[in-house]
Design a protein around this motif. Sequence first.
Motif, PDB file in Angstrom:
ATOM      1  N   GLN A   1       0.814  -1.216   0.000  1.00 38.41           N
ATOM      2  CA  GLN A   1       0.000   0.000   0.000  1.00 38.41           C
ATOM      3  C   GLN A   1       0.847   1.266   0.000  1.00 38.41           C
ATOM      4  N   SER A   2       2.133   1.133   0.387  1.00 39.48           N
ATOM      5  CA  SER A   2       3.003   2.310   0.398  1.00 39.48           C
ATOM      6  C   SER A   2       3.458   2.679  -1.013  1.00 39.48           C
ATOM      7  N   SER A   3       3.143   1.828  -2.006  1.00 41.66           N
ATOM      8  CA  SER A   3       3.444   2.161  -3.393  1.00 41.66           C
ATOM      9  C   SER A   3       2.476   3.236  -3.874  1.00 41.66           C
ATOM     10  N   SER A   4       2.707   3.743  -5.084  1.00 36.97           N
ATOM     11  CA  SER A   4       1.882   4.846  -5.582  1.00 36.97           C
ATOM     12  C   SER A   4       1.198   4.456  -6.897  1.00 36.97           C
ATOM     13  N   LEU A   5       0.405   3.398  -6.871  1.00 29.53           N
ATOM     14  CA  LEU A   5      -0.358   3.031  -8.055  1.00 29.53           C
ATOM     15  C   LEU A   5      -1.345   4.152  -8.387  1.00 29.53           C
ATOM     16  N   PRO A   6      -1.477   4.511  -9.651  1.00 26.95           N
ATOM     17  CA  PRO A   6      -2.426   5.567 -10.016  1.00 26.95           C
ATOM     18  C   PRO A   6      -3.864   5.116  -9.793  1.00 26.95           C
ATOM     19  N   ASP A   7      -4.752   6.062  -9.647  1.00 23.39           N
ATOM     20  CA  ASP A   7      -6.164   5.727  -9.450  1.00 23.39           C
ATOM     21  C   ASP A   7      -6.748   5.033 -10.673  1.00 23.39           C
ATOM     22  N   ASP A   8      -6.320   5.442 -11.847  1.00 20.89           N
ATOM     23  CA  ASP A   8      -6.863   4.887 -13.085  1.00 20.89           C
ATOM     24  C   ASP A   8      -5.975   3.754 -13.593  1.00 20.89           C
ATOM     25  N   CYS A   9      -6.039   2.617 -12.908  1.00 22.25           N
ATOM     26  CA  CYS A   9      -5.200   1.480 -13.303  1.00 22.25           C
ATOM     27  C   CYS A   9      -5.590   0.933 -14.674  1.00 22.25           C
ATOM     28  N   GLU A  10      -6.842   1.130 -15.055  1.00 19.28           N
ATOM     29  CA  GLU A  10      -7.282   0.618 -16.351  1.00 19.28           C
ATOM     30  C   GLU A  10      -6.513   1.291 -17.488  1.00 19.28           C
ATOM     31  N   SER A  11      -6.263   2.580 -17.355  1.00 15.99           N
ATOM     32  CA  SER A  11      -5.490   3.286 -18.374  1.00 15.99           C
ATOM     33  C   SER A  11      -4.044   2.795 -18.411  1.00 15.99           C
ATOM     34  N   VAL A  12      -3.497   2.507 -17.237  1.00 18.28           N
ATOM     35  CA  VAL A  12      -2.145   1.966 -17.154  1.00 18.28           C
ATOM     36  C   VAL A  12      -2.074   0.630 -17.894  1.00 18.28           C
ATOM     37  N   ARG A  13      -3.054  -0.229 -17.645  1.00 20.13           N
ATOM     38  CA  ARG A  13      -3.084  -1.539 -18.306  1.00 20.13           C
ATOM     39  C   ARG A  13      -3.214  -1.391 -19.813  1.00 20.13           C
ATOM     40  N   ASP A  14      -4.161  -0.581 -20.227  1.00 24.55           N
ATOM     41  CA  ASP A  14      -4.412  -0.407 -21.662  1.00 24.55           C
ATOM     42  C   ASP A  14      -3.184   0.146 -22.384  1.00 24.55           C
ATOM     43  N   ALA A  15      -2.494   1.086 -21.748  1.00 20.76           N
ATOM     44  CA  ALA A  15      -1.321   1.692 -22.371  1.00 20.76           C
ATOM     45  C   ALA A  15      -0.213   0.663 -22.591  1.00 20.76           C
ATOM     46  N   LEU A  16       0.017  -0.190 -21.590  1.00 20.63           N
ATOM     47  CA  LEU A  16       1.080  -1.190 -21.720  1.00 20.63           C
ATOM     48  C   LEU A  16       0.736  -2.225 -22.785  1.00 20.63           C
ATOM     49  N   ILE A  17      -0.479  -2.728 -22.769  1.00 19.09           N
ATOM     50  CA  ILE A  17      -0.865  -3.751 -23.745  1.00 19.09           C
ATOM     51  C   ILE A  17      -0.817  -3.192 -25.166  1.00 19.09           C
ATOM     52  N   ALA A  18      -1.288  -1.966 -25.348  1.00 18.79           N
ATOM     53  CA  ALA A  18      -1.249  -1.349 -26.678  1.00 18.79           C
ATOM     54  C   ALA A  18       0.195  -1.178 -27.152  1.00 18.79           C
ATOM     55  N   TRP A  19       1.072  -0.752 -26.261  1.00 18.58           N
ATOM     56  CA  TRP A  19       2.492  -0.588 -26.593  1.00 18.58           C
ATOM     57  C   TRP A  19       3.098  -1.921 -27.022  1.00 18.58           C
ATOM     58  N   TYR A  20       2.794  -2.976 -26.277  1.00 19.84           N
ATOM     59  CA  TYR A  20       3.349  -4.295 -26.586  1.00 19.84           C
ATOM     60  C   TYR A  20       2.810  -4.817 -27.909  1.00 19.84           C
ATOM     61  N   GLU A  21       1.518  -4.700 -28.112  1.00 24.98           N
ATOM     62  CA  GLU A  21       0.909  -5.251 -29.322  1.00 24.98           C
ATOM     63  C   GLU A  21       1.302  -4.459 -30.570  1.00 24.98           C
ATOM     64  N   ASP A  22       1.682  -3.211 -30.390  1.00 22.19           N
ATOM     65  CA  ASP A  22       2.085  -2.398 -31.529  1.00 22.19           C
ATOM     66  C   ASP A  22       3.464  -2.810 -32.047  1.00 22.19           C
ATOM     67  N   ASP A  23       4.367  -3.163 -31.136  1.00 21.17           N
ATOM     68  CA  ASP A  23       5.734  -3.482 -31.566  1.00 21.17           C
ATOM     69  C   ASP A  23       6.481  -4.156 -30.427  1.00 21.17           C
ATOM     70  N   HIS A  24       6.911  -5.386 -30.632  1.00 22.86           N
ATOM     71  CA  HIS A  24       7.706  -6.064 -29.620  1.00 22.86           C
ATOM     72  C   HIS A  24       8.683  -7.024 -30.288  1.00 22.86           C
ATOM     73  N   ARG A  25       9.661  -7.476 -29.525  1.00 23.33           N
ATOM     74  CA  ARG A  25      10.639  -8.416 -30.068  1.00 23.33           C
ATOM     75  C   ARG A  25       9.924  -9.700 -30.501  1.00 23.33           C
ATOM     76  N   ASP A  26      10.281 -10.187 -31.663  1.00 22.69           N
ATOM     77  CA  ASP A  26       9.541 -11.299 -32.256  1.00 22.69           C
ATOM     78  C   ASP A  26      10.272 -12.616 -32.022  1.00 22.69           C
ATOM     79  N   PHE A  27      10.200 -13.128 -30.821  1.00 24.70           N
ATOM     80  CA  PHE A  27      10.773 -14.435 -30.536  1.00 24.70           C
ATOM     81  C   PHE A  27       9.794 -15.526 -30.978  1.00 24.70           C
ATOM     82  N   PRO A  28      10.290 -16.629 -31.532  1.00 22.15           N
ATOM     83  CA  PRO A  28       9.377 -17.640 -32.088  1.00 22.15           C
ATOM     84  C   PRO A  28       8.449 -18.268 -31.057  1.00 22.15           C
ATOM     85  N   TRP A  29       8.882 -18.378 -29.800  1.00 24.51           N
ATOM     86  CA  TRP A  29       8.006 -18.978 -28.800  1.00 24.51           C
ATOM     87  C   TRP A  29       6.857 -18.046 -28.412  1.00 24.51           C
ATOM     88  N   ARG A  30       6.921 -16.792 -28.857  1.00 22.07           N
ATOM     89  CA  ARG A  30       5.782 -15.897 -28.645  1.00 22.07           C
ATOM     90  C   ARG A  30       4.706 -16.079 -29.715  1.00 22.07           C
TER      91      ARG A  30
END
Length: 309
Positions: free
Chosen positions: A8-37
């Motif tokens: 609880q001493s961490s500082s997670l933002p109130d809008d965690c949904e935006s945090v999640r969406d931003a990371l997933i969009a970033w990953y799906e837009d461009d990531h290292r293409d390893f064959p096991w992925r």
Amino acid sequence: MTDTEAAQSSSLPDDCESVRDALIAWYEDDHRDFPWRRTDDPYEILVSEVMSQQTQLGRVVEAWEEFLERWPSTADLEAADRADVVGFWTGHSLGYNNRAKYLHEAAAQVETEYGGTFPETPDELQELMGVGPYTANAVASFAFNNGDAVVDTNVKRVLYRAFDVPDDDAAFEEVATDLMPDGRSRVWNNAIMELGGVACEQTPSCDEAGCPWREWCSAYASGDFTAPDVPTQPSFEGSRRQFRGRIISTLKEYDELELDTLGHRIRVDYTPDGEFGREWLRGLLSDLADDELVEFDGDGADTVARLRR
């Protein structure tokens, strides 16, 4: 401070949904293409996870592809000679040989105990030989989309910097779990590990990598990019691990070898009574015997070593 208080001493933002969406969009837009992925085959993913434990991902690709070409299924791996599997591991410098032995035994478990079908949950996957909590969770996530939040060194670094999560394992686990969207362990765990691997490395590349969390990141705002210490991998060159590999490779060429003959073949400065002599070599053979990879008998120079079949 309790585990909950630490998280609880961490500082997670109130809008965690935006945090999640931003990371997933970033990953799906461009990531290292390893064959096991590009696969959800649990066997192929397990092989990649075991190989990656001590080897840089870029070097794993060729070994992973060659391994699966040679043993494309758990049935093929179970039927393989264990010495051949260990020899492959050594030849590709993939780390401790016992991981090859455990992978071989895990394949046999899948075939004999599970009828050729992989278990799907982290708890069930831990029943496989050599599969610990992290590997079990990774396979459950990437093969079955059925895992918990992955917390490795990269993820800890990201959470520590971005959201001031204390350097406490329980706190990391709790915050990672809170952040992961329900039912999306496959894409989420890939995404957050990718973030730690290409943007939030020990020397961060926030702007260059287009980090999607810059607007929420405490370290980016303050310029303080300290993070928990990252263990360094011990050097392979000259290590006991390297010479254990040489023993396996050498014994694959011969039915058996006497102690001193083996010593001279694996080390140019081998001297029977020296620092790197019979006592040192017998210690290596004992380690390999404990892993059920070699067997040896006799005393002193009369010791004879061979691969265990």
